[in-house]
Design a protein around this motif. Structure first.
Motif, PDB file in Angstrom:
ATOM      1  N   ARG A  32      41.801  42.195  42.482  1.00 52.95           N
ATOM      2  CA  ARG A  32      42.190  43.590  42.282  1.00 52.95           C
ATOM      3  C   ARG A  32      40.982  44.529  42.281  1.00 52.95           C
ATOM      4  O   ARG A  32      41.106  45.698  42.639  1.00 52.95           O
ATOM      5  N   LEU A  33      39.808  44.031  41.886  1.00 53.09           N
ATOM      6  CA  LEU A  33      38.606  44.864  41.967  1.00 53.09           C
ATOM      7  C   LEU A  33      38.324  45.278  43.406  1.00 53.09           C
ATOM      8  O   LEU A  33      37.732  46.328  43.653  1.00 53.09           O
ATOM      9  N   GLY A  34      38.762  44.438  44.355  1.00 52.31           N
ATOM     10  CA  GLY A  34      38.554  44.756  45.757  1.00 52.31           C
ATOM     11  C   GLY A  34      39.787  45.280  46.453  1.00 52.31           C
ATOM     12  O   GLY A  34      39.831  45.322  47.687  1.00 52.31           O
ATOM     13  N   PHE A  36      41.043  47.850  47.736  1.00 53.21           N
ATOM     14  CA  PHE A  36      40.784  49.222  48.161  1.00 53.21           C
ATOM     15  C   PHE A  36      41.819  49.740  49.161  1.00 53.21           C
ATOM     16  O   PHE A  36      42.211  50.896  49.122  1.00 53.21           O
ATOM     17  N   GLY A 155      41.398  46.058  37.283  1.00 56.06           N
ATOM     18  CA  GLY A 155      40.842  46.014  38.632  1.00 56.06           C
ATOM     19  C   GLY A 155      41.287  47.197  39.467  1.00 56.06           C
ATOM     20  O   GLY A 155      40.496  47.767  40.232  1.00 56.06           O
ATOM     21  N   SER A 159      38.916  49.844  41.357  1.00 60.97           N
ATOM     22  CA  SER A 159      38.955  49.941  42.820  1.00 60.97           C
ATOM     23  C   SER A 159      39.346  51.339  43.271  1.00 60.97           C
ATOM     24  O   SER A 159      38.851  51.832  44.284  1.00 60.97           O
ATOM     25  N   ALA A 163      36.735  53.152  45.566  1.00 64.40           N
ATOM     26  CA  ALA A 163      37.138  53.326  46.957  1.00 64.40           C
ATOM     27  C   ALA A 163      36.734  54.694  47.485  1.00 64.40           C
ATOM     28  O   ALA A 163      36.327  54.834  48.646  1.00 64.40           O
ATOM     29  N   LEU A 174      35.651  50.084  53.587  1.00 65.60           N
ATOM     30  CA  LEU A 174      36.713  49.749  52.636  1.00 65.60           C
ATOM     31  C   LEU A 174      37.431  48.474  53.052  1.00 65.60           C
ATOM     32  O   LEU A 174      37.667  47.576  52.230  1.00 65.60           O
ATOM     33  N   ASP A 178      37.273  44.967  50.988  1.00 64.81           N
ATOM     34  CA  ASP A 178      38.519  44.368  50.504  1.00 64.81           C
ATOM     35  C   ASP A 178      38.625  42.917  50.992  1.00 64.81           C
ATOM     36  O   ASP A 178      38.943  42.004  50.217  1.00 64.81           O
TER      37      ASP A 178
END
Length: 430
Positions: A32-34, A36, A155, A159, A163, A174, A178
């Motif tokens: 979830r951190l990624g 985007f 996350g 993000s 983003a 992005l 991701d």
């Protein structure tokens, strides 16, 4: 509350869960951190590529359709192939398709890739939820699902902020970021998470040897009632990201104003999810879901009276409280109703409810606003929340009449298997 009591409460919230759960939790957080692309896909298509809002809506609908297609299939594969292989294939496929989506320019190619991204993304959800039900003891599942949901929103909050900064270097960054974070998630699963599917029985068969197929799920009236009610509530939550920005724009508010209002959702979940779960953890799930449905429905209904950022944020806060209560309670109930060797199929059907909502809710919400106005949509949201609350009340009486153990033909065996799998997975991860 003193610092000592706060520390004790935090310790009790995270203690007693197997190590495998924390690796699964970590993989969720990293993923979830990624996350985007999903947040900024519509803006990418309209601002960066110059496509119409109609095309962006079509792409969003195709993304949802991909989830509808893959949810049930991934559930079957979760039972047949195992949780870990399904999860790895889904995550690698997500990374590849997201990266490719960043490079394609043709509108047909974009639409096709959005469909594939939706399929790959949704394919991991039944496996994650089935694995979590496998490795966590029944009495800790609501807490575990709550912690996992907290990681998802933590996350998401990061993000969403990152983003915007990353997009300054080009939207392709992005997509690649991701994809990279999704591959990192797959590496964590590959290196740290063993297979958790209960052993000793054929895949997709219960303790009595009978097959647990999709027909079994569809004939399970209690569970299908949960799926139907989940769909109703999910259509409401989808309006927060589809109809809400449209309504705010019609009131003369900007995208930045929408960002401030919807940020209330993420902030409240990060701050309140764990303490609220401690309060509701051992309470009657049906009653909690009645309260959650009413908060959700009337929270969106309150939007009809909003005209400023503050009022919109207040409405978001009300339905967010419903989300905080609903999410872990709902997932815990699904795990409780699912036989151990059919968890993938059951979780797939549960994910299908959300995927269908993500497909139909934007279309329905837009049509209602265009034809009858936003106020009608918000009034209808209150009605839908009320209907869902009544449904959960009726379901609660049925569950109570059947007694505390309602998890299907091999429930007891599945619960024991889940505890054993949790201990074994914790040792293997260590």
């Amino acid at each position: 509350m003193s610092v000592v009591r706060l520390r004790q409460a935090a310790k009790e919230s995270v203690s007693g869960l197997p190590r495998a759960f924390w690796w699964l939790w970590t993989s969720t957080l990293v993923n979830r951190l990624g996350g985007f692309v999903a947040t900024f896909l519509a803006m990418y298509l309209t601002v960066e590529r110059g496509y119409s809002a109609t095309f962006a809506g079509l792409v969003g609908a195709l993304h949802g359709l991909g989830g509808v297609v893959s949810a049930v299939v991934a559930g079957v594969l979760t039972d047949r192939l195992g949780r870990r292989p399904t999860l790895l294939v889904a995550q690698v496929s997500t990374a590849v398709t997201v990266a490719v989506l960043g490079f394609v320019r043709d509108p047909v190619a974009i639409a096709v890739m959005a469909l594939l991204v939706g399929m790959a993304t949704s394919a991991s959800r039944p496996a994650v939820q089935a694995m979590m039900a496998d490795i966590v003891a029944p009495e800790d599942r609501v807490r575990a699902f709550s912690l996992n949901y907290w990681a998802i929103n933590l996350g998401f909050a990061f993000s969403a902020m990152a983003a915007g900064l990353i997009a300054r270097h080009g939207y392709l960054t992005l997509f690649l970021a991701d994809a990279g974070m999704t591959l990192l998630t797959a590496l964590i699963v590959f290196a740290k998470l063993p297979e958790s599917r209960p052993e000793g029985q054929s895949p997709g068969r219960g303790a009595d040897g009978k097959a647990v197929g999709l027909g079994t799920v569809l004939r399970d009236r209690r569970f299908m009632a949960v799926v139907a009610l989940t769909y109703l509530v999910a259509t409401l939550f989808q309006q927060g990201y589809v109809a809400l920005p449209v309504a705010m724009g019609a009131d003369g508010l900007s995208s930045a104003d929408f960002g401030l209002a919807i940020a209330t959702n993420g902030v409240l979940i990060v701050v309140l999810q764990i303490p609220v779960t401690r309060f509701i953890e051992h309470r009657d799930p049906a009653r909690l879901l009645v309260v959650a449905a009413l908060l959700t429905g009337y929270g969106f209904g309150l939007t009809a009276f909003a005209g400023s950022v503050g009022m919109y944020a207040l409405a978001v806060a009300v339905w967010t409280l419903g989300e905080i209560i609903s999410s872990p309670t709902q997932m815990g109930l699904v795990a409780r109703l699912s036989p151990a060797h059919g968890r993938g199929r059951y979780q797939g059907m549960y994910v299908l409810a959300w995927s269908l909502a993500s497909l139909t809710a934007p279309l329905a919400g837009g049509a209602v606003i265009d034809r009858f106005g936003a106020a009608t949509l918000w009034a209808a949201s209150a009605v839908v929340g009320t209907v869902a609350a009544i449904g959960y009340g009726v379901l609660g009486r049925r569950l109570g009449a059947d007694g505390p153990e309602v998890a299907g033909p091999d429930a007891a065996d599945g619960n024991a298997a889940g505890v054993s799998a949790g201990k074994a997975a914790g040792v293997a991860a260590a």
